[in-house]
Motif scaffolding. Structure first.
Motif: not given
Length: 89
Positions: A59, A68, A72, A76, A83, A85
């Motif tokens: 992200s 965000n 996630q 998931r 995940v 960022h």
């Protein structure tokens, strides 16, 4: 500057050759529906062939915390905990 940039993409682009998706094709504008269908079918094929742990989500720090969080949750929901960022860069 980023949101109002005239260089920002506003329509999806898909690599096509002879009207169909192809890695060897050229980028062409498409509809959002076509882009979403291509993404969904490729995600499904990847999960079926390599497992859900093969999916990774990366992200952006330019997104809000809420965006965000939803991202996630989406990754998931596909069955992956991979995940990350770029906020720490």
């Amino acid at each position: 500057e980023y949101i109002d940039s005239p260089k920002r993409l506003t329509k999806p682009l898909i690599r096509k050759k002879e009207g169909r998706y192809s890695k060897e094709g050229h980028l062409e504008e498409s509809t959002w529906e076509e882009a979403y269908e291509l993404i969904a079918s490729n995600l499904k094929k990847t999960v079926e062939e390599y497992s859900s742990e093969s999916i990774v989500g990366f992200s952006s720090a330019r997104c809000t915390n809420e965006e965000n969080y939803v991202f996630q949750k989406f990754i998931r929901a596909l069955g992956s905990n991979n995940v990350d960022h770029c906020a720490r860069l």
